[in-house]
Design a protein around this motif. Structure first.
Motif: not given
Lengths: 185, 281
Positions: B47, B149, B181-182, B184, B240-242, B272
């Motif tokens: 990412v 977002g 992840g919302n 970003c 990204m919350g991954l 970001h």
């Protein structure tokens, strides 16, 4: 990474079943765009029993509202929007044959259960990587709801769109599991 | 008394709208390169790699970093010895937004009414304009396009004074963890402490758009910023919350005097790209 699985859409059943949470993929083929307002209109059509502007079977919906194209561009920046806003609509679309979604952020329990039931996959695109993603979009055609501007439904032909499998067809969810591997309290 | 032409303001705003959406701040890009090396999660690393490549494409090709080119938010510091000639300040700003978003091929993301008549205004106006009159005869315009977002992950919490700094830290860390992840991530977390309900929300927004590398001038608050950054990066939320080690790039705190009965706390998160740009006329 650098190791990607190449997949094509419309998505075949065995391809969907073979994808695993966390896998990096490159997607090629046709995807349809829809976000908040377009989903509301699709639901109205479904309720009235009227035909949808495109056949959902095997298709992938990309949650995106692109920026306008500059002269010479196919499309402007086109990164994903927050998928969770579409959660209340998604199980119905999955029941009608939708096989994949592309967006960012987690999905609710209802969506994940429907994904397992009907065999579908949810891909994460990198939020904010709109300029990079636009490079993978080779052709765009407005299919419906031109009046919605960025929220219109578009048919996009994509080549090697960079994605990560966020929730697979077994219901394994990177948003609920990924952080556990790296948390330090 | 110095005169500034309204047309000049429109022109500068138009330029800011485009540049802030095309050019990621240099210090943010540097920090992204740095954290990419620290990230241990393969998905997180991928990412960040995509984000850096994206930002380079946007800068080179003069296209927006993100399709969500945001609500046009302005902080204006108007010198009290300035006279604006040839038009009304807010009209001049909105005209600049209109032209910048049109000519810059930026997305128009504003509905003219929030609920009952939700129709896109078509030109990304009206802007949100925060105006302060300050001494002097210059005009400072700070522009921050704010994406939906990340803005949706904001909050105001009226804490109790007894909650103290530990209560504040816990609330912030939990809030950012739950945002996942919302917004970003890796994000810039703006924290406003003190003032009133609306003042602390404004502080949080101002804190979120400060350049990364900012440190609160009070060394004790600066240490809280550092501690919060470390704790947020230990949540594991990741890019990204991954999942991963890099959830935030920076935490900025701004404070204001406070009522004896109150301890307002606000959080506003930047994605970001941490987009912002300013000009002094």
């Amino acid at each position: 990474m650098g190791d990607y699985k190449e997949i094509r859409c419309p998505l075949e059943e065995d391809v969907v079943r073979g994808l695993r949470m966390g896998e990096a993929v490159r997607l090629s083929g046709i995807v349809y765009t829809a976000r908040d307002a377009a989903h509301e209109r699709l639901m109205e059509l479904i309720e009235k029993g009227e035909p949808l502007p495109f056949d959902l079977k095997g298709q992938v919906i990309y949650y995106v509202g692109p920026a306008p194209a500059k002269p010479g561009q196919v499309i402007g920046s086109a990164g994903p929007t927050t998928s969770g806003r579409m959660d209340s609509f998604t199980p119905k679309l999955l029941s009608l044959g939708l096989k994949g979604m592309i967006g960012k952020g987690p999905r609710d329990k209802g969506v994940i259960e429907a994904m397992v039931k009907y065999g579908a996959v949810y891909f994460a695109a990198t939020g904010g990587a709109g300029a990079l993603i636009a490079k993978s979009i080779k052709k765009v055609r407005i299919v419906a709801y031109d009046d919605l501007g960025p929220e219109a439904i578009r048919e996009m032909t994509v080549e090697s769109l960079p994605l990560i499998v966020a929730i697979d067809s077994q219901g394994k969810d990177i948003y609920s599991e990924g952080w556990r591997r790296y948390t330090q309290g | 008394m110095r005169e500034i032409d309204a047309q000049r303001i429109t022109d500068e705003v138009k330029r800011l709208c485009m540049e802030a959406n095309y050019d990621i701040p240099e210090e943010v890009l540097e920090l992204l390169r740095e954290v990419k090396e620290k990230e241990e999660s393969p998905a997180g690393k991928e990412v960040i790699r995509q984000i850096i490549e994206n930002d380079q494409i946007a800068r080179k090709e003069r296209v927006p970093i993100c399709q969500d080119t945001g609500f046009a938010v302005f902080f204006i510091e108007l010198g009290q010895d300035v006279h604006i000639a040839g038009g009304y300040l807010e009209d001049a700003i909105n005209e600049g937004v209109r032209q910048g978003y049109q000519e810059g091929y930026l997305r128009k993301s504003i509905d003219g009414d929030p609920v009952l008549h939700r129709v896109n205004t078509g030109d990304n106006t009206p802007a949100v304009i925060h105006l302060r009159i300050v001494p002097g005869e210059s005009l400072k315009i700070t522009f921050a396009p704010k994406g939906g977002g990340s803005e949706n992950m904001s909050t105001v919490k009226m804490m109790k004074p007894a909650d103290g700094i530990e209560g504040i830290k816990d609330f912030v860390v939990n809030w950012v963890r739950n945002a996942g992840g919302n917004p970003c991530p890796p994000s810039v977390v703006g924290v406003g402490i003190g003032g009133t309900f609306e003042k602390c929300a404004l502080l949080a927004k101002q804190a979120a758009i400060l350049p990364v590398g900012y440190k609160n001038p009070d060394p004790e608050y600066a240490r809280v910023e550092e501690e919060l950054l470390e704790r947020i990066n230990r949540t594991g939320i990741g890019p990204m919350g991954l999942g991963g080690r890099v959830t935030a790039l920076a935490v900025h705190i701004k404070t204001h005097p406070c009522h004896i009965a109150s301890l307002p706390l606000a959080i506003n998160i930047q994605c970001h790209a941490a987009r912002h740009k300013e000009v002094v006329i």
